[in-house]
Structure formats: C-alpha cells, structure tokens
Design an enzyme around this catalytic site. Sequence first.
Site, PDB file in Angstrom:
ATOM      1  N   LYS A 137       0.838  -1.206   0.000  1.00 42.65           N
ATOM      2  CA  LYS A 137       0.000   0.000   0.000  1.00 42.65           C
ATOM      3  C   LYS A 137       0.869   1.250   0.000  1.00 42.65           C
ATOM      4  CE  LYS A 137      -3.629   2.445   2.544  1.00 42.65           C
ATOM      5  NZ  LYS A 137      -4.715   2.347   3.556  1.00 42.65           N
ATOM      6  N   HIS A 287      -9.157 -26.007 -37.471  1.00 43.26           N
ATOM      7  CA  HIS A 287     -10.386 -25.640 -36.785  1.00 43.26           C
ATOM      8  C   HIS A 287     -10.722 -26.627 -35.655  1.00 43.26           C
ATOM      9  CE1 HIS A 287     -10.912 -22.402 -39.494  1.00 43.26           C
ATOM     10  NE2 HIS A 287     -11.210 -23.147 -40.540  1.00 43.26           N
TER      11      HIS A 287
END
Length: 528
Positions: A137, A287
Amino acid sequence: MNALTALISVSDKSGIVDFARALHARDVRLLSTGGTAQLLAREGLPVTEVSQVTGFPEMLDGRVKTLHPRIHGGLLARRDKPEHMAALAEHGIGTIDLLVINLYPFAQATAKPDCALDDAIENIDIGGPAMLRAAAKNWADVGVVIDPADYAQVLAELGRGGLTRTTRFALAKKVFAHTAAYDGMIASYLSALAPGAETHTDAVPERAPYPAVFNLQLAKVQDLRYGENPHQSAAFYREAVPVPGTLALAEQLQGKELSYNNIADADAAWECVKTFEMQAACVIVKHANPCGVAVGKSPLEAYRKALKTDPTSAFGGIVAFNRPIGADVVEAINEAKQFIEVLIVPGVDDAARELLAKKTNLRLLQVPLSSRMNALDFKRVGGGLLVQSADARNITPAELKVVTRKEPTAGQLEDLLFAWKAAKFVKSNAIVFCGGGMTLGVGAGQMSRVDSARIAGIKAANAGLTLAGSVVASDAFFPFRDGLDVVVDAGAACVIQPGGSMRDAEVIAAADERGVAMVFTGVRHFRH
C-alpha cells in the site's frame, strides 16, 4: 541520506544469506524474526530481532511477532506527510524501507497426504500478509520483495542509489496478486473439507474433489489482436505454475504473433501428438479437429502419412511433432507446398531452423515434451464455469473386449488402438478410419453419428485413399446398426467403440452378419 532499514522474514531461504550480506554491504540495517534472524546471525551478519524493536517477545508459538505499531507504523508512514513523520518521531518508531517476506508454505503443507487440519491451520500466515499489504500500500516509500528472483534487480538498483518508482510499483502489484492467490488457496482448501472436519482437527480431513469456492489465478502472457473473430477482443493467460510440457510453456522461436485461434488449435494438436509416446508422430489440426494423424519410424514418415489423410484441409493448419525435426521435414513441407500457420516441436536442429527462417510468417513453437496433462478442464458458460477432470484415460490392449465371433489380428489391434487415441481428440460425434498407423478419413462434430461416418468416407475418397480392410473408431457407442453399416460399406474390417448402448446386441449381431470384428473399450471420449 539516512541509512535504509530492511525487515527480512522468509520461509523460502534460498539466496537470502547472500542477499542480506549484499544489503549489509550497502549499509542497510537488518531486522528479522525467528529462524531467519538465527540464520543471518550464524552467518555473521549484524541483525536486530524484531522483538527488540517492538519490546515484546514472539508470542503464542510465533503467531504474534510482527503485529505491532512499531512495525506497521514503520511500513505505513508516508514520508511526504509531515504529520506521519512527526507521529513516528513522537513514539520513537523508525521507518522500514525494504520488506523481504515470503509466506508460510500453506500449499506445500496441505499437499502432504498426512496433513491434519491442525497442521493446515498453523500454516496460515497472518503477520506476513499483513506486512506485505502494508508495504505494498505504501509502495511509494517502501520496496517489498516476495520472490527470490527479484533479489538481483533490487540489489542492482540499490547500488545505483535506490529503487525506482517503477520498480517499487511493480513489486507492489506482484504482492497483491500473491496475497490474493494465497487467500484464495486457503479458501479453496477449507471449502473442500467434508462436513465434520472441524470435530477432529488432529486427523487428516476428507476433501471433496471440487471445493465449494473455486479460486483460480492466471497471469496474462499477452494481449491478442482479436478473439475468434475480429470484432472480439482477447488475451492469453497462463497458470502460476503450468504443468510441464503444456502449451503455456511454449517458446516462440519465430513468426508473427499468435492469434486466439492459433493458440486454441495449437493446444489441440500438441495434446494429441504427445499421447503417441512410443513412435514418432505427426498431427495436423484445422479448426480444432485433427485432419491428419500418423505415426512412423521418423518424423518425416509420420508427416507424409498425416498429410495424405486430408491435404486439402491441412492447408493453413497447425502441425505438431512429438520428436525433434530436421531439415528433411522442412524440405518435405516445402515440397508439398503446404501453408502452415503454426509448427510445434519439442526440438529443431540448426539446418531446419535455417530453412524455417525463410518462412517469416510461420509461427514456430518449441515445447518441452511431457505426457503430463492439466488436471482440470474448464468451459465457460453464461454466468458460470464448468469444471471437470481431464480426459486422461488411455486404454491398454488388456482392457479391450472382443464382442464378435471374429477377432482382430495383431496388426488390426495395433491400428485399433491408434484409431482410438486419434478419435479421442476429434470433436463428437467422431468417426475415424485408420490403417497402417495413419488416419484415412475423419468425420467430426456432426449431430448424427451416421453423418460423421459418411463424411469420413467422403474425406478418404477425396484424398484418394482406400478404406478396404481399414479399422474405424467411434468415440461413443453406435445407437443403431445404421452407423456400423455405413462404415462397413465403406470398407472397414474392424471397429472399436465404447459399447453401452441399449442396442449393443443388435449392433454386435450386425457386425457378425457383416463379418467384421468389433471390440469394446468401456470408455467414452465425447469432446465438445
């Protein structure tokens, strides 16, 4: 400039002595706790115990040692706020400029088969995450290090006068990702415990295979140009610890950036090819479906056979090998004039690299070969996620059950097992004709198994391949005899399928009537 202070408290002590020694050489004051402090002291480093700073000894078997204003004040005070610095001065609290911590090894503890609930609970770190979050922090003033891999960079920057703002922010982001994963891991473990686990905490608790709360953390590898279609955005993410030998660990040696479809198809090709461990194998995917699978005495032979299955569909496909390749394979690709989007190999020699370098758009991936798979598969649905164990089941010859009067020959049995492995990676409904260690016709993804069988026959005919005497694999049972009749009419002499239909007797009778051999696996391989 005032001397810096570093607080060091690590469970992973790899490299920590050399790191601390280098910090001391830069006039950094060392604070530490417990075993880390003892280790540094034994190595002759001047280290101050945290208890000397707080005025309190470690308490409650080490559960409380850093949870104190003299520690958290030193981490959280903003150096640019005079009132913060005045408060520290009023209470005699010094600043802590570098925090070096890694947390109690919760994952390692709970991975042990004899880990009791009490052991798991004691390996939940409290003070560590609190300090990490405090330092992260306050990243603008405090450097925070959780990974020994960052020691070298930190030392280099300290040697140049101090950590840069960019580095401190990057380290802070890494911390919050780490503490989030740590808490998620604990939540997943606890929510997987069977009811009543809390009544016998000294015992090894029973765990459900799927926790009530499922936490998954992935790190972004790269943004992609787009998703399956240009109007979709996409990115590729990797697990924190990928399974060895999986596509997430691929090294791209050349070529354009990978697309979303490239990665999906490359994974299908790689997972398929690495199941053929005993022989050189080649898999060509288009595919999401294999359009050619073959084994051979060499990668070259396997490639030539795989390409024969469906050279039309192979154009623009993904090609994977389970053995390192040489220039002969690249020359064969050139001779066939096959356009390849992605080539995946466990290795490539210098001569082959030189030839491939001329194909500047070809994406060449190198992946360490391993038969291991991801433990879990995921499928996104609206508002949720389907989670299942991976389809890692492989059939051995001893598990096959011959259900017809006619038995397969040794050669046919080898092809049946090959066909079964190939069919496992074909979208359901899957019908795969094989012979001589190669696919001959692949029918994939149809709503009707009969249609898949017809398409497989058409594919073989279009490629000029004969199906006379071939074997065929069906990923699930034949619900009626019509599918069997189609494959036999096309030339199949042997069939491998799971069995389990209410009309198995009818299908077996049809096989006897047509004079073909049929074996059951007892295992289905739907792939959606």
